[in-house]
Design an enzyme around this catalytic site. Structure first.
Site, short mmCIF file in Angstrom:
data_model
loop_
_atom_site.label_atom_id
_atom_site.label_comp_id
_atom_site.label_asym_id
_atom_site.label_seq_id
_atom_site.Cartn_x
_atom_site.Cartn_y
_atom_site.Cartn_z
N ASP A 14 49.36 6.87 59.09
CA ASP A 14 49.22 8.31 59.37
C ASP A 14 49.10 8.54 60.86
O ASP A 14 48.46 9.48 61.31
CB ASP A 14 48.03 8.90 58.60
CG ASP A 14 46.70 8.24 58.95
OD1 ASP A 14 46.74 7.20 59.67
OD2 ASP A 14 45.65 8.75 58.55
N1 LIG Z 1 51.65 7.91 51.11
C1 LIG Z 1 51.61 7.06 52.13
N2 LIG Z 1 50.45 6.59 52.57
C2 LIG Z 1 50.39 5.78 53.63
C3 LIG Z 1 51.57 5.38 54.29
N3 LIG Z 1 51.15 4.57 55.30
C4 LIG Z 1 49.82 4.44 55.26
N4 LIG Z 1 49.33 5.18 54.25
C5 LIG Z 1 47.98 5.37 53.88
O1 LIG Z 1 47.37 6.13 54.84
C6 LIG Z 1 46.00 5.86 54.86
C7 LIG Z 1 45.52 5.74 56.26
O2 LIG Z 1 44.21 5.33 56.30
P1 LIG Z 1 43.11 6.09 57.09
O3 LIG Z 1 43.63 6.51 58.39
O4 LIG Z 1 41.93 5.19 57.06
O5 LIG Z 1 42.81 7.29 56.18
P2 LIG Z 1 42.08 8.64 56.65
O6 LIG Z 1 41.63 9.21 55.37
O7 LIG Z 1 43.06 9.47 57.38
O8 LIG Z 1 40.97 8.13 57.52
P3 LIG Z 1 40.53 8.84 58.81
O9 LIG Z 1 41.54 8.57 59.79
O10 LIG Z 1 39.28 8.12 59.15
O11 LIG Z 1 40.37 10.26 58.53
C8 LIG Z 1 45.83 4.58 54.05
O12 LIG Z 1 45.26 4.87 52.80
C9 LIG Z 1 47.23 4.10 53.84
O13 LIG Z 1 47.40 3.43 52.62
C10 LIG Z 1 52.78 5.87 53.83
O14 LIG Z 1 53.83 5.58 54.31
N5 LIG Z 1 52.76 6.73 52.75
#
Ligand SMILES: Nc1nc2c(ncn2[C@@H]2O[C@H](COP(=O)(O)OP(=O)(O)OP(=O)(O)O)[C@@H](O)[C@H]2O)c(=O)[nH]1
Length: 553
Positions: A465
């Site tokens: 993200d």
């Molecule tokens: N649907 C989807 N999810 C993804 C992709 N890449 C990463 N993720 C998910 O994005 C999330 C990123 O984690 P975090 O940044 O810790 O989640 P957050 O809830 O935004 O945490 P904070 O940054 O602390 O707010 C993880 O659960 C990954 O599995 C993707 O391409 N598609």
């Protein structure tokens, strides 16, 4: 009857010649193709030459073979003609002998009635067949001569055939003898006259060489053939050409050489007047006289030369027109092939591949393959530099752009800013709504980021993200404002299957040259600022400046 001819020597080698005609050019060409690089034109011209030259050589060989066969046939038929003429000469002498033998049995002669016998001789002479008839003693003294009035005798006795007449029953045929009465060169046919087995007189008939020349005329020979009747002493007696000049002279040396060992045959040599001929001869076993025929080489080979000339012309025309067609075809092939150079270079340089109009099926196929390869290369390049899910540039491309922009800004003395963006609360979206919903929202975020910045700026996805934005010519303060705009935009609710989904974003801002003068330093500062924003409670913008990290209002 066959004669040993040149043709007979050539035929055994004929197939070896054909073999050489085919083998040699093909071997040479094969070796050349291994050694040299060929253009399409030279290859086609060579191919044409290889196809035409053996056929031409075969045509020449067949023509020569045909000529030799025709010459063989000519030799055979001319020897037969010479034999026929020799037979006619024998018949002439035989007819004279018959007349003489009949006259020798005359009762007038038995009774020694010389006036009556003279009258008989005169009667035969007046038939015009013989020049004159002579009755002579065994010692050669003329008793009667039909060419002179009765009782008159020539001053000189003719002893030409006396010795032979003593030994044989005749006839004895002389060569050319100078006639003392007419002062002409004549031929004498003599027989012995016997009574009760005793040789008492000699009876001779003299004929003119013109009589024999008449025989030659009757044969209806080709006008350019030089035909001669030659006596047993190899002296020319009668002749179709220049008889007055050569009658009484020895036959040509070439003819004498050829006749030395054979009674009939052929030779190549010159006539008495020096004409180059193909000569044929036949010698009579009866009279030992010969007939020789000389066919001028020029007339014999004239037809052959004409045919060779036409053949050479036809081959020339065929060769030139084939080379012309080959050149035209080669150009038609080479142009489209050369037309593929520019697309191939464009492909190598990663430029757009534009295929020109190619009027050759195979070249079109290669052109289509180049175009296909170009599209595949572009797709591969896009894949290597872009995020598959959102289509945004990836980290590698973003970093590259930052490096380039540093170089440009350093030169221009301008500023630019980099925003590091990490979504807040994204994990629950996945957890609650599923991964597909997460994907859809990531795409929507990308779309919003793109729409909020100028075309000259660039948004990128680093993975998960995490996103980044470069703002060209934008100092830190303005960048912070834009970052806040972005947070507001990202924080707008997302509609997923009728449900409103909410997230936010934390953004770190670093500006060139204030936050860092090199790429990795600038990006590290933006990253640190972003983590600072997270720590400050998310949904915040933190700017990295020379004095440290500051929360933006
Ligand atoms: N649907 C989807 N999810 C993804 C992709 N890449 C990463 N993720 C998910 O994005 C999330 C990123 O984690 P975090 O940044 O810790 O989640 P957050 O809830 O935004 O945490 P904070 O940054 O602390 O707010 C993880 O659960 C990954 O599995 C993707 O391409 N598609």
């Amino acid at each position: 009857m066959r004669f040993k001819t040149r043709n007979a020597r050539v035929i055994p080698h004929f197939y070896s010649i054909l073999y050489a005609i085919f083998l040699v050019p093909f071997t040479v060409t094969f070796r050349m193709t291994l050694r040299f690089d060929f253009s399409i034109k030279s290859a086609l011209v060579l191919l044409v030459a290889i196809c035409i030259m053996p056929a031409s050589l075969i045509a020449f060989a067949l023509l020569s073979y045909d000529y030799l066969r025709a010459r063989d046939a000519q030799i055979d038929s001319s020897v037969m003609t010479a034999r026929t003429i020799a037979y006619s000469v024998d018949k002439e002498f035989s007819s004279i002998e018959t007349t003489l033998r009949a006259l020798a049995t005359s009762p007038s002669l038995s009774k020694k009635d010389l006036p009556a016998f003279y009258a008989q001789m005169s009667e035969i002479q007046s038939s015009g067949f013989m020049q004159n008839l002579v009755l002579s003693t065994l010692q050669g003294k003329q008793l009667l001569n039909s060419g002179l009035p009765f009782g008159e005798r020539p001053p000189i006795s003719d002893r030409t055939n006396l010795r032979l007449l003593d030994e044989t029953n005749g006839p004895v045929i002389s060569g050319l003898i100078k006639d003392t009465i007419s002062n002409q060169a004549l031929i004498a046919v003599s027989i012995p006259v016997r009574r009760a087995g005793k040789h008492i007189y000699n009876l001779s008939a003299y004929i003119s060489p013109n009589q024999l020349a008449r025989l030659l005329k009757q044969q209806q020979l080709a006008p350019d053939w030089i035909v001669a009747i030659i006596d047993s002493q190899s002296t020319i007696v009668a002749r179709t050409h220049d008889m007055s000049r050569f009658s009484g002279k020895q036959a040509s040396a070439d003819l004498l050489d050829a006749m030395k060992f054979d009674n009939q045959g052929w030779f190549e040599g010159t006539t008495s007047e020096g004409t180059q001929v193909l000569g044929m001869f036949s010698r009579s076993a009866v009279s030992n006289w010969s007939v020789a025929i000389g066919i001028p080489s020029a007339s014999l080979t004239g037809e052959m030369r004409k045919k060779v000339g036409w053949l050479a012309l036809a081959i020339m025309v065929l060769l030139l027109s084939s080379i012309g067609v080959a050149s035209f075809v080669a150009t038609r092939i080479a142009l489209p092939v050369r037309g593929l150079r520019a697309p191939a270079l464009a492909l190598g340089q990663g430029k757009d591949v534009v295929i020109p109009s190619l009027r050759l099926k195979e070249a079109k196929e290669v052109g289509a393959a180049l175009r296909q390869a170009s599209l595949m290369l572009q797709a591969a390049q896009h894949q290597a530099t872009h995020d598959v899910l959102t289509g945004l540039p990836n980290r590698a491309l973003f970093n590259d752009l930052v490096s380039r922009q540093i170089a440009i800004s350093a030169l221009a003395g301008t500023q630019f800013s980099v925003l590091y963006i990490d979504l807040d609360g994204f994990k629950p979206v996945n957890d609650i709504h599923g991964h597909a919903a997460g994907d859809a929202i990531l795409c929507e975020v990308a779309q919003r980021l793109r729409s909020e910045v100028r075309d000259s700026d660039m948004s990128a996805r680093f993975g998960g993200d995490e996103f980044a934005v470069i703002l060209i010519g934008t100092p830190g303060k303005t960048a912070a404002k834009i970052a806040n705009t972005l947070i507001r935009s990202v924080s707008e609710p997302y509609n997923f299957k009728g449900e409103a989904v909410r997230i936010s974003a934390s953004i770190g801002v670093a500006s060139y040259p204030e936050s860092g003068a090199v790429e990795h330093e600038l990006l590290r500062m933006a990253d640190l600022a972003m983590y600072q924003a997270k720590d400050a409670g998310k949904g915040q913008v933190v700017c990295a400046s020379a004095s440290g990290l500051h929360l933006s209002a």
